[in-house]
Design a protein around this motif. Structure first.
Motif, short mmCIF file in Angstrom:
data_model
loop_
_atom_site.label_atom_id
_atom_site.label_comp_id
_atom_site.label_asym_id
_atom_site.label_seq_id
_atom_site.Cartn_x
_atom_site.Cartn_y
_atom_site.Cartn_z
N CYS A 24 0.82 -1.22 0.00
CA CYS A 24 0.00 0.00 0.00
C CYS A 24 0.85 1.27 0.00
O CYS A 24 0.58 2.20 -0.75
CB CYS A 24 -0.94 0.01 1.20
N ARG A 25 1.84 1.31 0.85
CA ARG A 25 2.69 2.49 0.93
C ARG A 25 3.41 2.74 -0.39
O ARG A 25 3.48 3.85 -0.88
CB ARG A 25 3.70 2.32 2.07
N GLU A 26 3.94 1.66 -0.98
CA GLU A 26 4.64 1.78 -2.25
C GLU A 26 3.70 2.24 -3.36
O GLU A 26 4.09 3.05 -4.21
CB GLU A 26 5.30 0.46 -2.64
N GLN A 27 2.48 1.72 -3.36
CA GLN A 27 1.50 2.13 -4.38
C GLN A 27 1.24 3.63 -4.29
O GLN A 27 1.16 4.32 -5.30
CB GLN A 27 0.18 1.36 -4.20
N MET A 28 1.10 4.14 -3.08
CA MET A 28 0.87 5.57 -2.89
C MET A 28 2.08 6.38 -3.35
O MET A 28 1.94 7.40 -4.04
CB MET A 28 0.54 5.87 -1.43
N GLU A 29 3.26 5.94 -2.97
CA GLU A 29 4.47 6.66 -3.35
C GLU A 29 4.67 6.69 -4.86
O GLU A 29 5.00 7.73 -5.43
CB GLU A 29 5.70 6.08 -2.65
N ILE A 30 4.47 5.56 -5.51
CA ILE A 30 4.59 5.50 -6.97
C ILE A 30 3.60 6.47 -7.61
O ILE A 30 3.95 7.23 -8.53
CB ILE A 30 4.34 4.06 -7.49
N SER A 31 2.38 6.47 -7.11
CA SER A 31 1.35 7.35 -7.66
C SER A 31 1.72 8.82 -7.49
O SER A 31 1.61 9.62 -8.43
CB SER A 31 -0.01 7.07 -7.01
N GLN A 32 2.18 9.19 -6.31
CA GLN A 32 2.55 10.58 -6.07
C GLN A 32 3.78 10.98 -6.90
O GLN A 32 3.85 12.10 -7.38
CB GLN A 32 2.80 10.83 -4.58
N GLN A 33 4.70 10.07 -7.09
CA GLN A 33 5.87 10.36 -7.95
C GLN A 33 5.43 10.62 -9.38
O GLN A 33 5.90 11.57 -10.02
CB GLN A 33 6.87 9.20 -7.91
N LEU A 34 4.55 9.77 -9.90
CA LEU A 34 4.07 9.94 -11.27
C LEU A 34 3.30 11.25 -11.44
O LEU A 34 3.46 11.96 -12.45
CB LEU A 34 3.20 8.75 -11.68
#
Length: 170
Positions: free
Chosen positions: A64-74
């Motif tokens: 979950c944390r990684e999914q959020m971080e990837i999304s915010q980076q994109l």
């Protein structure tokens, strides 16, 4: 009926977002906006459910944390996008269900199967509020940051034009 309660700026390690807090009479939901999204097409959008294990406790047993971080980076790279945060812990079953299912997951069951093994729904999440938020924001179309076809289906059923899908798997 979805009501906008408040808004303000939120500084993150991925830039400054405008946070808008919504309430539907039962739960709060948050939209984090970067850039101008009203009337925009093909806006990157992540619909994300709460996860205490991943976000608050830094668990390595979920992504979950990684999914959020990837999304915010994109979104940061593009300079425009939306993250919608929904209060749907444990795939909508609650934190109790998550705790009850952990041992089954550690034995090799997929998370959805682990929920069923302890008497809960495989996935009790509802993305209707996310569609209502996107409609209120006046977004013409989105590109979903997801690997979950149920999100796309629900948003489409509620009048959101999904112009594309970008998987956020690691």
């Amino acid at each position: 009926m979805l009501v906008k309660l408040a808004e303000g700026n939120l500084k993150t390690k991925f830039g400054v977002y405008r946070e808008i807090l919504f309430y539907n009479g039962q739960k709060e939901a948050i939209a984090l906006l970067m850039g101008d999204v009203a009337g925009a097409e093909a806006v990157l959008c992540r619909v994300h459910s709460s996860c205490l294990f991943g976000h608050a406790f830094n668990s390595i047993e979920c992504d979950c944390r990684e999914q959020m971080e990837i999304s915010q980076q994109l979104i940061q790279q593009e300079g425009r996008g939306i993250v919608i945060w929904l209060d749907q812990e444990g795939k909508g079953n609650g934190h109790f269900a998550l705790l009850k299912s952990v041992e089954h997951k550690r034995l090799g069951l997929a998370q959805a199967d682990a929920y069923e093994a302890v008497g809960f729904k495989r996935d009790a999440r509802d993305y209707t509020v996310a569609a209502e938020i996107l409609n209120q924001l006046g977004v013409k179309s989105i590109r979903m940051l997801t690997n979950n076809p149920n999100k796309v289906e629900t948003l489409t059923q509620h009048g959101v034009h999904v112009a594309g899908i970008k998987a956020t798997t690691l």
